[in-house]
Design an enzyme around this catalytic site. Structure first.
Site, PDB file in Angstrom:
ATOM      1  CB  CYS A  31      -0.901  -0.008   1.233  1.00 49.66           C
ATOM      2  SG  CYS A  31      -1.875   1.506   1.412  1.00 49.66           S
ATOM      3  CG  ASP A  69      -2.603  -3.727  -0.484  1.00 49.66           C
ATOM      4  OD1 ASP A  69      -3.274  -3.857   0.553  1.00 49.66           O
ATOM      5  OD2 ASP A  69      -2.298  -2.623  -0.967  1.00 49.66           O
TER       6      ASP A  69
END
Length: 136
Positions: free
Chosen positions: A50, A57
């Site tokens: 992120c 992620d």
């Protein structure tokens, strides 16, 4: 914790890290250019970071395409995808970048890239990008 001095081989990037960092999508000649067919590729272990929090992620990528003159080579695609694991990039940007690179490398008749990101903070996200004209 050990205070032993690390030898030079542990301080350099490992060979796998070098290979991933230098990876590009490679294609080979479509073995049957006269036939319209679809190829589906699943990449269930995609990761990036992120850009706001730095947290990882995770996503499952699915690529479905109708090849034109070239077909994607799977090992190079895997290594290319693994290169994103330490990059801080938004979901939208990374999926569009991957699509641009797929189009540049393979020029398929038609392609669909789906990215299904795992929930984080009770929110999941799915992105779909299409390019080209699907043939029947």
């Amino acid at each position: 914790m050990s205070t032993a001095k690390l030898d030079d081989s542990t301080q350099r990037p490992l060979y796998g890290e070098r290979i991933i960092k230098e990876s590009k999508i490679i294609c080979f000649e479509n073995p049957n250019k006269k036939r319209i067919y679809e190829i589906s590729i699943d990449l269930p272990e995609f990761t990036c970071k992120c850009p706001f929090s730095g947290y990882p992620d995770f996503a499952k990528l699915n690529i479905i395409y109708q090849p034109n003159l070239r077909v994607y080579e799977l090992k190079s695609l895997k290594l290319y995808i693994n290169n994103f694991r330490d990059i801080k990039i938004s979901h939208e940007e990374v999926v569009n970048r991957i699509m641009d690179d797929l189009l540049s490398a393979g020029s398929p008749h038609w392609i669909h890239l789906n990215a299904s990101f795992n929930p984080r903070g009770n929110v999941s996200m799915q992105l779909d990008i299409f390019s080209g004209q699907k043939k029947n």
